[in-house]
Design a protein around this motif. Structure first.
Motif, PDB file in Angstrom:
ATOM      1  N   ASN A 221     -64.602   6.229 -24.347  1.00  0.00           N
ATOM      2  CA  ASN A 221     -63.196   6.074 -24.718  1.00  0.00           C
ATOM      3  C   ASN A 221     -62.873   4.637 -25.089  1.00  0.00           C
ATOM      4  N   ALA A 222     -63.378   3.698 -24.279  1.00  0.00           N
ATOM      5  CA  ALA A 222     -63.123   2.281 -24.556  1.00  0.00           C
ATOM      6  C   ALA A 222     -63.722   1.904 -25.903  1.00  0.00           C
ATOM      7  N   VAL A 223     -64.933   2.415 -26.182  1.00  0.00           N
ATOM      8  CA  VAL A 223     -65.590   2.109 -27.453  1.00  0.00           C
ATOM      9  C   VAL A 223     -64.751   2.643 -28.607  1.00  0.00           C
ATOM     10  N   ARG A 224     -64.300   3.893 -28.473  1.00  0.00           N
ATOM     11  CA  ARG A 224     -63.570   4.527 -29.581  1.00  0.00           C
ATOM     12  C   ARG A 224     -62.155   3.956 -29.735  1.00  0.00           C
ATOM     13  N   THR A 225     -61.415   3.818 -28.628  1.00  0.00           N
ATOM     14  CA  THR A 225     -60.003   3.426 -28.782  1.00  0.00           C
ATOM     15  C   THR A 225     -59.829   1.928 -28.960  1.00  0.00           C
TER      16      THR A 225
ATOM     17  N   PHE B  50     -71.944   2.066 -29.941  1.00  0.00           N
ATOM     18  CA  PHE B  50     -72.308   2.318 -28.557  1.00  0.00           C
ATOM     19  C   PHE B  50     -73.837   2.413 -28.529  1.00  0.00           C
ATOM     20  N   VAL B  51     -74.463   1.432 -27.860  1.00  0.00           N
ATOM     21  CA  VAL B  51     -75.923   1.314 -27.887  1.00  0.00           C
ATOM     22  C   VAL B  51     -76.487   1.548 -26.490  1.00  0.00           C
TER      23      VAL B  51
ATOM     24  N   ASN C 164     -82.200   6.789 -17.870  1.00  0.00           N
ATOM     25  CA  ASN C 164     -82.344   8.111 -18.463  1.00  0.00           C
ATOM     26  C   ASN C 164     -81.492   8.185 -19.720  1.00  0.00           C
ATOM     27  N   ILE C 165     -82.117   8.464 -20.833  1.00  0.00           N
ATOM     28  CA  ILE C 165     -81.397   8.467 -22.103  1.00  0.00           C
ATOM     29  C   ILE C 165     -80.533   9.713 -22.274  1.00  0.00           C
ATOM     30  N   ASN C 166     -80.908  10.804 -21.600  1.00  0.00           N
ATOM     31  CA  ASN C 166     -80.298  12.099 -21.944  1.00  0.00           C
ATOM     32  C   ASN C 166     -78.779  12.185 -21.767  1.00  0.00           C
ATOM     33  N   PRO C 167     -78.212  11.723 -20.643  1.00  0.00           N
ATOM     34  CA  PRO C 167     -76.752  11.825 -20.546  1.00  0.00           C
ATOM     35  C   PRO C 167     -76.031  10.986 -21.591  1.00  0.00           C
ATOM     36  N   LEU C 168     -76.727  10.003 -22.166  1.00  0.00           N
ATOM     37  CA  LEU C 168     -76.103   9.106 -23.138  1.00  0.00           C
ATOM     38  C   LEU C 168     -76.109   9.680 -24.548  1.00  0.00           C
ATOM     39  N   LEU C 169     -77.055  10.572 -24.826  1.00  0.00           N
ATOM     40  CA  LEU C 169     -77.261  11.034 -26.201  1.00  0.00           C
ATOM     41  C   LEU C 169     -75.999  11.557 -26.898  1.00  0.00           C
ATOM     42  N   PRO C 170     -75.099  12.274 -26.206  1.00  0.00           N
ATOM     43  CA  PRO C 170     -73.904  12.757 -26.926  1.00  0.00           C
ATOM     44  C   PRO C 170     -72.962  11.633 -27.353  1.00  0.00           C
ATOM     45  N   HIS C 171     -73.093  10.448 -26.758  1.00  0.00           N
ATOM     46  CA  HIS C 171     -72.100   9.392 -27.003  1.00  0.00           C
ATOM     47  C   HIS C 171     -72.584   8.273 -27.904  1.00  0.00           C
ATOM     48  N   ILE C 172     -73.869   8.000 -27.925  1.00  0.00           N
ATOM     49  CA  ILE C 172     -74.335   6.742 -28.514  1.00  0.00           C
ATOM     50  C   ILE C 172     -74.568   6.831 -30.016  1.00  0.00           C
ATOM     51  N   ASN C 173     -74.452   5.661 -30.664  1.00  0.00           N
ATOM     52  CA  ASN C 173     -74.789   5.534 -32.076  1.00  0.00           C
ATOM     53  C   ASN C 173     -76.225   5.087 -32.236  1.00  0.00           C
TER      54      ASN C 173
ATOM     55  N   LEU D  62     -68.171   8.513 -15.993  1.00  0.00           N
ATOM     56  CA  LEU D  62     -68.203   7.097 -16.369  1.00  0.00           C
ATOM     57  C   LEU D  62     -68.531   6.943 -17.853  1.00  0.00           C
ATOM     58  N   LEU D  63     -69.476   7.753 -18.336  1.00  0.00           N
ATOM     59  CA  LEU D  63     -69.837   7.662 -19.753  1.00  0.00           C
ATOM     60  C   LEU D  63     -68.657   8.010 -20.651  1.00  0.00           C
ATOM     61  N   HIS D  64     -67.853   8.979 -20.217  1.00  0.00           N
ATOM     62  CA  HIS D  64     -66.664   9.312 -20.999  1.00  0.00           C
ATOM     63  C   HIS D  64     -65.700   8.135 -21.052  1.00  0.00           C
TER      64      HIS D  64
END
Lengths: 265, 294
Positions: free
Chosen positions: A186-190, A36-37, A201-210, A180-182
């Protein structure tokens, strides 16, 4: 995190631009399956250009870009795409299910002989996008967040290996943004999808991205967020003093490259 | 000829006249393709451009009359050239309304010149501008049938890509759809549909069959297949009722057709409560209660 095969999308000395003028050049990166980029950077830095290259809508000026081990070509069925611009307006009185179905079979000529196949696929994609309740609502009556879920379903319905999302978070409030990020996560993981998401804005993405891809001033910095989003890395890359500020919650703000990206609360 | 209370007897009376037979046949065929094409015109926001080449078609028709050939040839030539030019302008065409208007004003002026050079000025002008369905010949019915069949086959073939391209242009393009070719093919279909609708409604009233039924149908169903069916039914009903009324009154068919579709459009918008509400969803009563697509 997951290294996967780091060769699903590769770029070597890649340059891109319009009418002979490079917008960015000498870019190298490699993304593997299930990564997830986040693609961030100022307006006009060439984020959408990268998507256009991957979609085969535009050719590189030089260097090599590979996706699924080949050069990009238009109409690749393994790519799901959510563009920034859509033709939907308030007068579009067509139900959402129809658009998602077209994401599945809209490229086929003629009428649909077996309608239940794309209908089932569309309903499954709507469920993955948490949009089942929107299936029979008219497109024109949806809010921004609801529309983005429909576009996500439209992109997921063809079961892609790569998802390209161009600013899906713009015009969403914080709660819709998180939702939406969740869903994308989910699509990325499953599904093991590789997702590239353009955002301001990078901040809401930080918990999810690689990985993060920072595009500005004709260059790109790519890598895990903790490596890329440092004052040293960005200062070295851009040759001007760049400050990456962090607050105790892990939020970052990048200052010094044209605009700043990220908001410290 | 006077109307009785017996509808069957009235229809039998109408059918005795060959010109009415031809009018009903041509009108039915026209309503069928106009209803289908109209749905896509409205969905693609092409109403203005569609009207544009009906007016360019007018110049073509006027030139044809002057040259002693069928006005239909001139209409087809003019509207196809206009349609091709607009399709080549591409997605920005909608923003070029000023340029299109400027060309239109000139082409109307040209049409006027051609017709004034022609001896039978008044009648020809009138029939091109307002339609002449009661003067349709057997050959014209056959021509309309062939054109209608070609239009339906064309739209049937492009059905899904055309819907896709109309609803989500950028995704359809990224998925490899030939957008320019689709745009040109659709404009040619509209040009042919306009040219053949003109003999029923005339250049000025072509919208009453090409656009109003499609626009009304969008309020009646959210499923394209049903909305297209609704659009066709509205166009058919308006044509038939218009011919019936015109037969028993001294007023022109085109007036009745425009009046009926306009009245029904107003009614549907009133009932669906969609006046002045930008984001309102059309009322529940018109919504199909269960989805039964299989």
């Amino acid at each position: 995190m997951t290294e996967g095969q780091s060769n699903l999308i590769t770029a070597e000395n890649l340059s891109a631009g319009y009418s002979g003028r490079a917008i960015w050049s000498d870019v190298n990166f490699a993304f593997g399956k299930g990564e997830f980029v986040a693609v961030i950077g100022p307006n006009g830095a060439g984020k959408t250009t990268l998507f256009r290259l991957l979609l085969g809508l535009q050719h590189p000026m030089s260097g090599h870009l590979g996706i699924f081990g080949a050069t990009p070509s238009r109409g690749n069925p393994h790519i799901g795409y959510v563009p920034q611009r859509h033709t939907i307006d308030a007068d579009t009185n067509v139900e959402c299910l129809e658009l998602v179905r077209l994401g599945f079979s809209g490229t086929h000529w003629g009428f649909n002989p077996v309608a239940h196949r794309d209908r089932d696929a569309a309903l499954a994609a709507l469920e993955d996008a948490d949009a089942t309740d929107l299936a029979h609502r008219p497109l024109g009556a949806l809010s921004g967040g609801e529309l983005q879920r429909i576009f996500l379903a439209e992109a997921l319905v063809s079961n892609p290996d790569v998802l390209l999302l161009d600013e899906p978070l713009s015009n969403l409030d914080i709660r819709r943004e998180t939702e939406l990020l969740h869903l994308v996560n989910n699509a990325v993981r499953t599904r093991g999808v590789t997702a590239l998401l353009i955002a301001h804005n990078i901040n809401p993405l930080l918990p999810h991205i690689n990985k993060v891809m920072y595009v500005a001033n004709g260059r790109m910095a790519t890598g895990p967020p903790h490596e890329v989003l440092t004052s040293e890395t960005l200062t070295q890359l851009y040759g001007v003093q760049v400050e990456v500020l962090k607050d105790p919650h892990g939020n970052v703000a990048i200052i010094g490259v044209e605009e700043h990206h990220g908001d410290l609360p | 000829m006077s109307i009785s209370l017996n509808l069957i007897a009235d229809l039998q009376q109408i059918w005795q006249y060959q010109f009415m037979q031809h009018a009903i046949e041509a009108g039915t065929l026209t309503a069928l393709f106009a209803g289908v094409t109209g749905y896509f015109i409205v969905l693609r926001r092409s109403a203005f451009t569609a009207h544009a080449f009906s007016e360019i078609g007018f110049a073509g028709a006027a030139w044809a009359v002057l040259s002693g050939i069928s006005p239909l040839i001139g209409l087809l030539l003019g509207s196809n050239l206009g349609g091709l030019a607009i399709a080549l302008l591409g997605r920005r065409a909608a923003n070029r309304d000023t340029q299109i208007r400027i060309v239109l004003a000139f082409s109307l002026g040209l049409g006027l010149l051609f017709l004034s050079l022609y001896a039978g000025y008044a009648t020809e002008t009138y029939s091109i501008l307002f339609g002449e369905i009661l003067g349709v010949s057997y050959d014209q019915v056959i021509e309309t049938f062939i054109a209608g069949a070609a239009i339906q086959v064309g739209i049937g073939f492009m059905y899904r890509p055309l819907l896709f391209a109309s609803l989500d242009e950028d995704v359809a393009e990224a998925k490899g759809m030939p957008m320019l070719a689709l745009g040109i093919a659709f404009m040619i279909i509209v040009a042919v549909a306009v040219s053949f609708s003109v003999q029923v409604t005339g250049v000025l009233l072509v919208f009453s069959l090409m656009v109003t039924p499609g626009a009304t149908a969008q309020y009646l169903s959210r499923r394209p297949s049903r909305a297209i069916a609704a659009s066709v039914i509205i166009a058919l009903a308006a044509t038939w009722i218009g011919l019936f009324l015109a037969f028993y009154t001294p007023y022109p068919v085109s007036f009745f057709i425009t009046g009926e579709v306009f009245g029904f459009y107003l009614l549907v918008r009133l009932v669906s409560g969609s006046f002045g509400q930008e984001k309102a969803s059309p009322a529940g009563i018109l919504r199909p209660p269960v989805d039964r697509s299989g």
